[in-house]
Design a protein around this motif. Structure first.
Motif, PDB file in Angstrom:
ATOM      1  N   SER A  31       6.549   5.585  -6.663  1.00  7.49           N
ATOM      2  CA  SER A  31       6.350   4.583  -5.624  1.00  7.49           C
ATOM      3  C   SER A  31       6.274   3.199  -6.253  1.00  7.49           C
ATOM      4  O   SER A  31       5.691   3.031  -7.317  1.00  7.49           O
ATOM      5  N   GLN A  32       6.831   2.221  -5.572  1.00 10.04           N
ATOM      6  CA  GLN A  32       6.727   0.836  -6.023  1.00 10.04           C
ATOM      7  C   GLN A  32       5.539   0.128  -5.379  1.00 10.04           C
ATOM      8  O   GLN A  32       5.369  -1.077  -5.536  1.00 10.04           O
ATOM      9  N   LEU A  33       4.716   0.875  -4.633  1.00  8.62           N
ATOM     10  CA  LEU A  33       3.534   0.291  -3.993  1.00  8.62           C
ATOM     11  C   LEU A  33       2.476   0.007  -5.061  1.00  8.62           C
ATOM     12  O   LEU A  33       1.774   0.909  -5.508  1.00  8.62           O
ATOM     13  N   ASP A  35      -0.327  -1.665  -4.885  1.00  4.21           N
ATOM     14  CA  ASP A  35      -1.706  -1.546  -4.416  1.00  4.21           C
ATOM     15  C   ASP A  35      -1.962  -0.258  -3.645  1.00  4.21           C
ATOM     16  O   ASP A  35      -3.047  -0.076  -3.097  1.00  4.21           O
ATOM     17  N   GLY A  36      -0.998   0.639  -3.573  1.00  2.00           N
ATOM     18  CA  GLY A  36      -1.154   1.850  -2.781  1.00  2.00           C
ATOM     19  C   GLY A  36      -2.035   2.882  -3.456  1.00  2.00           C
ATOM     20  O   GLY A  36      -1.967   3.073  -4.669  1.00  2.00           O
ATOM     21  N   ALA A  40      -0.903   6.777   0.055  1.00  2.70           N
ATOM     22  CA  ALA A  40       0.221   5.879   0.350  1.00  2.70           C
ATOM     23  C   ALA A  40       1.375   6.104  -0.617  1.00  2.70           C
ATOM     24  O   ALA A  40       2.542   6.150  -0.205  1.00  2.70           O
ATOM     25  N   GLN A  41       1.073   6.233  -1.907  1.00  2.00           N
ATOM     26  CA  GLN A  41       2.140   6.448  -2.887  1.00  2.00           C
ATOM     27  C   GLN A  41       2.822   7.795  -2.673  1.00  2.00           C
ATOM     28  O   GLN A  41       4.037   7.901  -2.780  1.00  2.00           O
ATOM     29  N   ASP A  44       5.115   7.541   0.288  1.00  2.00           N
ATOM     30  CA  ASP A  44       6.273   6.732  -0.079  1.00  2.00           C
ATOM     31  C   ASP A  44       7.269   7.561  -0.895  1.00  2.00           C
ATOM     32  O   ASP A  44       8.472   7.537  -0.635  1.00  2.00           O
TER      33      ASP A  44
END
Length: 119
Positions: A31-33, A35-36, A40-41, A44
């Motif tokens: 994941s490029q998140l 802050d995830g 969330a990651q 994603d």
């Protein structure tokens, strides 16, 4: 019998997708998140896998195996919650999940998947 190899998303060091015969191999997905959290990651990454499988001509219903790396095994339950939602009502692939250092500090999860072509 000669089998054709098809490659999608060729980059300098690897292809994103390789199809050989009726088998689809995906490169590891992160994941490029930045802050995830793990939920969330994970979501994603699973969405990326869905998109890649669709590009190759199949879906998560055709998953054969998944290899999952977590930066920290304390994220195991959070990843599993996202995994369970993603595969709810579907056949489950074989799977392994291990802890490993990641290539970038914000990566919490990486998943490599193999699937069969539908039909």
């Amino acid at each position: 019998m000669t089998s054709t190899v098809k490659r999608f998303g060729a980059q300098t060091r690897f292809s994103s997708i390789v199809v050989h015969g009726n088998t689809v191999y995906l490169a590891g997905q992160v994941s490029q998140l930045v802050d995830g959290d793990i939920t969330a990651q994970s979501e994603d990454v699973f969405a990326k896998i869905d998109a890649m499988l669709a590009e190759a001509g199949c879906s998560r219903d055709s998953l054969l195996s998944a290899q999952i790396w977590l930066r920290d095994m304390s994220d195991y339950d959070g990843m599993n919650a996202a995994w369970d939602r993603w595969l709810e009502g579907r056949a489950k692939p074989v799977r392994v999940c291990v802890e490993a250092p990641m290539a970038k500090p914000h990566y919490l999860i990486e998943v490599l998947a193999v699937a069969a072509l539908d039909g």
